[in-house]
Design a protein around this motif. Structure first.
Motif, PDB file in Angstrom:
ATOM      1  N   GLU A 109      26.227  11.220  52.654  1.00  0.00           N
ATOM      2  CA  GLU A 109      26.401  10.887  54.061  1.00  0.00           C
ATOM      3  C   GLU A 109      25.048  10.639  54.717  1.00  0.00           C
ATOM      4  N   ALA A 110      24.922   9.506  55.374  1.00  0.00           N
ATOM      5  CA  ALA A 110      23.713   9.206  56.137  1.00  0.00           C
ATOM      6  C   ALA A 110      23.881   9.761  57.545  1.00  0.00           C
ATOM      7  N   ASP A 111      22.779  10.171  58.160  1.00  0.00           N
ATOM      8  CA  ASP A 111      22.804  10.642  59.538  1.00  0.00           C
ATOM      9  C   ASP A 111      22.860   9.415  60.443  1.00  0.00           C
ATOM     10  N   MET A 112      24.064   9.100  60.944  1.00  0.00           N
ATOM     11  CA  MET A 112      24.269   7.862  61.700  1.00  0.00           C
ATOM     12  C   MET A 112      23.526   7.860  63.035  1.00  0.00           C
ATOM     13  N   ILE A 113      23.246   9.022  63.593  1.00  0.00           N
ATOM     14  CA  ILE A 113      22.469   9.084  64.838  1.00  0.00           C
ATOM     15  C   ILE A 113      21.049   8.602  64.580  1.00  0.00           C
ATOM     16  N   GLU A 114      20.480   9.035  63.463  1.00  0.00           N
ATOM     17  CA  GLU A 114      19.131   8.586  63.099  1.00  0.00           C
ATOM     18  C   GLU A 114      19.120   7.099  62.763  1.00  0.00           C
ATOM     19  N   VAL A 115      20.188   6.608  62.134  1.00  0.00           N
ATOM     20  CA  VAL A 115      20.286   5.174  61.835  1.00  0.00           C
ATOM     21  C   VAL A 115      20.307   4.379  63.137  1.00  0.00           C
ATOM     22  N   LYS A 116      21.092   4.845  64.101  1.00  0.00           N
ATOM     23  CA  LYS A 116      21.179   4.172  65.402  1.00  0.00           C
ATOM     24  C   LYS A 116      19.824   4.155  66.089  1.00  0.00           C
ATOM     25  N   ASN A 117      19.118   5.293  66.057  1.00  0.00           N
ATOM     26  CA  ASN A 117      17.788   5.362  66.658  1.00  0.00           C
ATOM     27  C   ASN A 117      16.809   4.408  65.973  1.00  0.00           C
ATOM     28  N   ALA A 118      16.879   4.325  64.659  1.00  0.00           N
ATOM     29  CA  ALA A 118      16.002   3.423  63.914  1.00  0.00           C
ATOM     30  C   ALA A 118      16.295   1.967  64.265  1.00  0.00           C
ATOM     31  N   VAL A 119      17.574   1.616  64.439  1.00  0.00           N
ATOM     32  CA  VAL A 119      17.953   0.246  64.816  1.00  0.00           C
ATOM     33  C   VAL A 119      17.401  -0.076  66.198  1.00  0.00           C
ATOM     34  N   GLU A 120      17.536   0.873  67.131  1.00  0.00           N
ATOM     35  CA  GLU A 120      17.017   0.647  68.489  1.00  0.00           C
ATOM     36  C   GLU A 120      15.506   0.481  68.493  1.00  0.00           C
ATOM     37  N   GLN A 121      14.802   1.297  67.716  1.00  0.00           N
ATOM     38  CA  GLN A 121      13.349   1.162  67.620  1.00  0.00           C
ATOM     39  C   GLN A 121      12.966  -0.175  66.999  1.00  0.00           C
ATOM     40  N   SER A 122      13.723  -0.606  66.007  1.00  0.00           N
ATOM     41  CA  SER A 122      13.461  -1.905  65.376  1.00  0.00           C
ATOM     42  C   SER A 122      13.650  -3.036  66.379  1.00  0.00           C
ATOM     43  N   GLN A 123      14.702  -2.942  67.187  1.00  0.00           N
ATOM     44  CA  GLN A 123      14.956  -3.965  68.205  1.00  0.00           C
ATOM     45  C   GLN A 123      13.789  -4.039  69.184  1.00  0.00           C
ATOM     46  N   LYS A 124      13.259  -2.891  69.586  1.00  0.00           N
ATOM     47  CA  LYS A 124      12.119  -2.870  70.511  1.00  0.00           C
ATOM     48  C   LYS A 124      10.891  -3.505  69.876  1.00  0.00           C
ATOM     49  N   GLU A 125      10.624  -3.160  68.616  1.00  0.00           N
ATOM     50  CA  GLU A 125       9.446  -3.723  67.954  1.00  0.00           C
ATOM     51  C   GLU A 125       9.585  -5.230  67.772  1.00  0.00           C
ATOM     52  N   ILE A 126      10.767  -5.691  67.408  1.00  0.00           N
ATOM     53  CA  ILE A 126      10.996  -7.129  67.225  1.00  0.00           C
ATOM     54  C   ILE A 126      10.807  -7.865  68.548  1.00  0.00           C
ATOM     55  N   ALA A 127      11.249  -7.248  69.646  1.00  0.00           N
ATOM     56  CA  ALA A 127      11.115  -7.879  70.965  1.00  0.00           C
ATOM     57  C   ALA A 127       9.657  -7.980  71.403  1.00  0.00           C
ATOM     58  N   THR A 128       8.807  -7.071  70.953  1.00  0.00           N
ATOM     59  CA  THR A 128       7.414  -7.066  71.414  1.00  0.00           C
ATOM     60  C   THR A 128       6.436  -7.705  70.434  1.00  0.00           C
ATOM     61  N   ARG A 129       6.817  -7.892  69.176  1.00  0.00           N
ATOM     62  CA  ARG A 129       5.874  -8.457  68.204  1.00  0.00           C
ATOM     63  C   ARG A 129       5.635  -9.934  68.461  1.00  0.00           C
ATOM     64  N   PHE A 130       4.391 -10.325  68.348  1.00  0.00           N
ATOM     65  CA  PHE A 130       3.987 -11.700  68.627  1.00  0.00           C
ATOM     66  C   PHE A 130       4.627 -12.695  67.662  1.00  0.00           C
TER      67      PHE A 130
ATOM     68  N   GLU B 210      21.386  -5.741  64.706  1.00  0.00           N
ATOM     69  CA  GLU B 210      22.523  -5.214  65.450  1.00  0.00           C
ATOM     70  C   GLU B 210      23.265  -4.207  64.576  1.00  0.00           C
ATOM     71  N   GLN B 211      23.932  -3.256  65.238  1.00  0.00           N
ATOM     72  CA  GLN B 211      24.695  -2.254  64.509  1.00  0.00           C
ATOM     73  C   GLN B 211      26.121  -2.194  65.043  1.00  0.00           C
ATOM     74  N   LYS B 212      27.079  -2.226  64.116  1.00  0.00           N
ATOM     75  CA  LYS B 212      28.483  -2.001  64.436  1.00  0.00           C
ATOM     76  C   LYS B 212      28.990  -0.971  63.444  1.00  0.00           C
ATOM     77  N   GLU B 213      29.243   0.235  63.930  1.00  0.00           N
ATOM     78  CA  GLU B 213      29.687   1.341  63.077  1.00  0.00           C
ATOM     79  C   GLU B 213      28.720   1.511  61.890  1.00  0.00           C
ATOM     80  N   ARG B 214      29.173   1.190  60.688  1.00  0.00           N
ATOM     81  CA  ARG B 214      28.340   1.371  59.489  1.00  0.00           C
ATOM     82  C   ARG B 214      27.781   0.051  58.954  1.00  0.00           C
ATOM     83  N   GLU B 215      27.794  -0.993  59.782  1.00  0.00           N
ATOM     84  CA  GLU B 215      27.253  -2.290  59.366  1.00  0.00           C
ATOM     85  C   GLU B 215      26.050  -2.652  60.221  1.00  0.00           C
TER      86      GLU B 215
END
Length: 161
Positions: A9-30, A40-45
């Motif tokens: 079992e993966a910790d889905m809360i940590e996965v969600k946090n990692a996705v959000e951090q990735s989205q922020k980095e992608i938005a700010t990277r030159f 994007e995340q939908k449940e386990r995808e």
């Protein structure tokens, strides 16, 4: 009788946090400015989209880096096919594994039985229950599974004495 469960079992809360951090980095990277790069995340995808395959690989590296920092094992990720979705745009769907598949559960039971330890293994849905007379035997079984089944990020929970 002491026992524990072997689960996947993966910790889905940590996965969600990692996705959000990735989205922020992608938005700010030159190098991603003005492109269609996204996670994007939908449940386990997890769905990664980008303008080119090279860029898709970069977005995936950002995501795996964020997952690793949050202590989510990357072996939980099951990569899908890279598909073209129009023009040069590409998409990849990554599934987060949950539960031990039947073949892997049989492999775990076989490893326990082949070791000749004084413990029993039983498949229970998406987990494997290991029971034994002594705690030391169960701890030895944990060590054996960590060594023999290294391709799966197994976790041991529900330890009963």
């Amino acid at each position: 009788m002491p026992s524990f469960d072997v689960v996947l079992e993966a910790d889905m809360i940590e996965v969600k946090n990692a996705v959000e951090q990735s989205q922020k980095e992608i938005a700010t990277r030159f190098d991603f400015k003005g492109t269609g790069a996204a996670v994007e995340q939908k449940e386990r995808e997890l769905t990664i989209t980008a303008d080119a395959e090279f860029q898709l690989q970069q977005v995936r590296e950002v995501l795996t880096g964020k997952l690793a920092k949050r202590k989510v094992d990357i072996r939980f990720l099951d990569d899908g096919e890279i598909k073209k979705i129009g023009g040069d745009k590409v998409r990849q769907v990554i599934t987060v594994k949950n539960g031990i598949e039947t073949d892997d559960a049989k492999k775990i039971v076989r490893a326990i039985k082949d070791s000749k330890m004084k413990v029993q293994a039983a498949i229970q849905g998406e987990s494997v229950r290991i029971t034994g007379a002594k705690r030391d035997d169960l701890q030895a079984a944990m060590a054996l599974l960590r060594k023999d089944v290294a391709d799966l990020p197994l976790e041991f929970n529900n330890f009963r004495d």
